[in-house]
Write an enzyme that holds these catalytic residues in place. Structure first.
Site, PDB file in Angstrom:
ATOM      1  N   TYR A 115       0.833  -1.236  -0.023  1.00  0.00           N
ATOM      2  CA  TYR A 115      -0.141  -0.003   0.153  1.00  0.00           C
ATOM      3  C   TYR A 115       0.938   1.201  -0.064  1.00  0.00           C
ATOM      4  CZ  TYR A 115      -5.169  -0.018  -0.051  1.00  0.00           C
ATOM      5  OH  TYR A 115      -6.368   0.013  -0.393  1.00  0.00           O
TER       6      TYR A 115
ATOM      7  N   GLU B 225      -0.517   4.882  -0.570  1.00  0.00           N
ATOM      8  CA  GLU B 225      -1.410   5.963  -0.781  1.00  0.00           C
ATOM      9  C   GLU B 225      -0.438   7.040  -0.550  1.00  0.00           C
ATOM     10  OE1 GLU B 225      -4.569   6.023   1.869  1.00  0.00           O
ATOM     11  OE2 GLU B 225      -6.022   4.852   0.521  1.00  0.00           O
TER      12      GLU B 225
ATOM     13  N   THR C 201      -3.521   5.886 -21.898  1.00  0.00           N
ATOM     14  CA  THR C 201      -3.548   4.653 -21.470  1.00  0.00           C
ATOM     15  C   THR C 201      -2.112   4.226 -21.776  1.00  0.00           C
ATOM     16  OG1 THR C 201      -4.314   3.689 -23.277  1.00  0.00           O
ATOM     17  CG2 THR C 201      -5.943   4.253 -21.629  1.00  0.00           C
TER      18      THR C 201
ATOM     19  N   LYS D  56      -2.314   0.161 -25.079  1.00  0.00           N
ATOM     20  CA  LYS D  56      -2.497   0.002 -26.368  1.00  0.00           C
ATOM     21  C   LYS D  56      -1.309  -0.001 -27.577  1.00  0.00           C
ATOM     22  CE  LYS D  56      -6.882   1.838 -25.182  1.00  0.00           C
ATOM     23  NZ  LYS D  56      -8.014   3.135 -25.269  1.00  0.00           N
TER      24      LYS D  56
ATOM     25  N   ARG E 117      -2.300  -2.492 -18.246  1.00  0.00           N
ATOM     26  CA  ARG E 117      -3.605  -1.676 -18.423  1.00  0.00           C
ATOM     27  C   ARG E 117      -3.297  -0.381 -17.216  1.00  0.00           C
ATOM     28  NH1 ARG E 117      -6.574  -4.718 -21.553  1.00  0.00           N
ATOM     29  NH2 ARG E 117      -8.113  -2.976 -21.635  1.00  0.00           N
TER      30      ARG E 117
HETATM   31  C1  LIG Z   1      -8.879   3.631 -24.427  1.00  0.00           C
HETATM   32  C2  LIG Z   1      -9.274   5.076 -24.006  1.00  0.00           C
HETATM   33  C3  LIG Z   1      -9.353   5.550 -22.861  1.00  0.00           C
HETATM   34  C4  LIG Z   1      -9.747   4.841 -21.733  1.00  0.00           C
HETATM   35  O1  LIG Z   1      -8.986   3.850 -21.284  1.00  0.00           O
HETATM   36  P1  LIG Z   1      -9.336   2.568 -20.373  1.00  0.00           P
HETATM   37  O2  LIG Z   1      -8.009   2.116 -19.818  1.00  0.00           O
HETATM   38  O3  LIG Z   1     -10.196   1.627 -21.151  1.00  0.00           O
HETATM   39  O4  LIG Z   1     -10.172   3.179 -19.241  1.00  0.00           O
HETATM   40  C5  LIG Z   1      -9.730   6.889 -22.935  1.00  0.00           C
HETATM   41  N1  LIG Z   1      -9.551   7.550 -23.916  1.00  0.00           N
HETATM   42  C6  LIG Z   1      -9.267   7.314 -24.998  1.00  0.00           C
HETATM   43  C7  LIG Z   1      -9.235   8.027 -26.367  1.00  0.00           C
HETATM   44  C8  LIG Z   1      -9.216   5.655 -25.265  1.00  0.00           C
HETATM   45  O5  LIG Z   1      -8.899   5.301 -26.591  1.00  0.00           O
END
Ligand SMILES: *Cc1c(COP(=O)(O)O)cnc(C)c1O
Length: 389
Positions: free
Chosen positions: A46, A48, A222, A225, A231
């Site tokens: 933890y 915080e 994020t 991707k 994630r």
């Molecule tokens: C994927 C995405 C998000 C959100 O991401 P999560 O990890 O799914 O919450 C926010 N903004 C854009 C433009 C995205 O493509």
């Protein structure tokens, strides 16, 4: 693993991921090193608060970890630590964007981003998301003819609505934006300019997509991707916003940071700074262009006529197949995509007129131009045969 039920499911998912062709634009495959960090003992801690200012004892190592990850994040995007700050604690993209609004806006104030229907994201003020319930989303779309950004129209909307935040960044828009024009529009109405690079972060790090940093006040992304990390999310902000953003992330939106995920973000930032990653990013875009060109030659209509990034959408209704049908037909053949609304879609988002295709994951798997040509032929055959039945 003692838990046979979950172990079996992990194995089943591993097998599925290895046996399909993954064209989902928001997905990727992380390295074994990223998985190692995710599965590390940092998950037990933890923490915080922020480095040097925690609410728990035993934080020397996580303090060092968080500082290393912050330094790497700034360095990857060539940012001076004097001008820019980064928060590495957001659990994912959605809470990261929520934290930005919480930091900058009073309830009910206006956010302007691209509409969900045109390819924007839920968290840019869509009615069904907290961002559109707590604040007012006013949206811009695309030019009907070119299916590309229309800066004149965005300026008109901004002048009329006077939003507090103007957002660039999308989930299903394939073209290169002009961030300088966005900056001018934001300045014309006194808005803060935020760019959500969730989809393009890896392409920017790989120098194959324009960087918003010279123009933006705040950049969110994020990490799962094109950046090929776990994630999670990052919030970059100019120095004057940093304190408010930190307070909005914790204690505003979140509690304790997931330090195992922060460690995995660090590993992915290291990987993204390597020369191999530049070659990867270049290949991702090349693959998307070869695949979209090949599909176009086979008679499919590509939204906006092509792509400058890792993704594009095709209008499947043109050949009599709905997006939902296309998604199901392709899945049966082991090709995984998602249904997607096309600009000015007359069908519902549940079964829209198209599909979205992305090449980040298959490029990680080693696919090149030749594979894209074969994939285009397969997609064409599957959709046309399905349509005949
Ligand atoms: C994927 C995405 C998000 C959100 O991401 P999560 O990890 O799914 O919450 C926010 N903004 C854009 C433009 C995205 O493509």
């Amino acid at each position: 693993m003692r838990d046979k039920q979950i172990e079996k499911l992990i194995e089943a998912e591993e097998k599925r991921q290895k046996s399909v062709v993954n064209l989902i634009a928001s997905e990727n495959f992380v390295s074994p090193d990223v998985l190692r960090a995710l599965g590390s003992v940092f998950t037990n801690k933890y923490a915080e608060g922020y480095p040097g200012k925690r609410y728990y004892a035993g934080c020397e190592t996580v303090d060092e970890l968080e500082n290393v990850v912050k330094t790497r994040a700034l360095k990857l995007f060539k940012l001076s630590p004097r001008a820019w700050s980064v928060n590495v604690q957001p659990y994912s993209g959605s809470p990261a964007n929520l934290a930005v609004y919480l930091a900058l806006l009073k309830p009910g104030e206006k956010i302007t981003g691209m509409s969900l229907a045109a390819g924007g994201h839920l968290t840019h003020g869509a009615k069904i998301s907290a961002s559109g319930k707590l604040w007012r989303g006013v949206h811009y779309g695309l030019d009907r003819k070119t299916e590309q950004l229309d800066y004149g129209a965005i300026l008109r909307i901004a002048k009329k609505e006077r939003p507090k935040i103007l957002i660039a960044g999308w989930s299903a828009y394939s073209r290169k934006p002009d961030f300088k024009k966005f900056r001018k529009i934001a300045d014309a109405v006194g808005a803060t300019f935020m760019v959500d690079i969730s989809h393009f972060a890896g392409l920017i790090a790989g120098d194959v997509y324009p960087s918003p940093f010279p123009y933006a006040d705040i950049v969110t992304t994020t990490t799962q991707k094109t950046l090929r990390g776990p994630r999670a999310a990052l919030i970059f902000s100019r120095a004057k916003y940093a304190k408010a953003i930190d307070r909005a992330v914790f204690p505003g939106v979140q509690g304790g940071p997931h330090m195992n995920v922060v460690a995995a973000v660090g590993v992915s930032l290291y990987e993204a700074s390597r020369p191999e990653f530049k070659r990867y990013a270049k290949q991702v875009v090349k693959n998307a262009q070869v695949l979209s060109d090949a599909l176009a030659r086979l008679g499919w209509r590509i939204v906006s006529g092509g792509t400058d990034s890792h993704l594009f959408s095709i209008d499947t209704m043109m050949c009599g197949v709905s997006g939902g049908e296309a998604e199901a037909l392709l899945e049966k053949a082991g090709i995984i995509v998602n249904r997607e609304s096309i600009p000015f879609d007359i069908r519902s988002p549940q079964d829209p007129s198209g599909i979205r295709i992305g090449t980040a994951a298959v490029t990680t798997r080693g696919m090149k131009e030749r594979d894209m040509i074969r994939l285009a032929r397969a997609i064409d055959r599957i959709l046309r045969n399905g349509n005949r039945r």
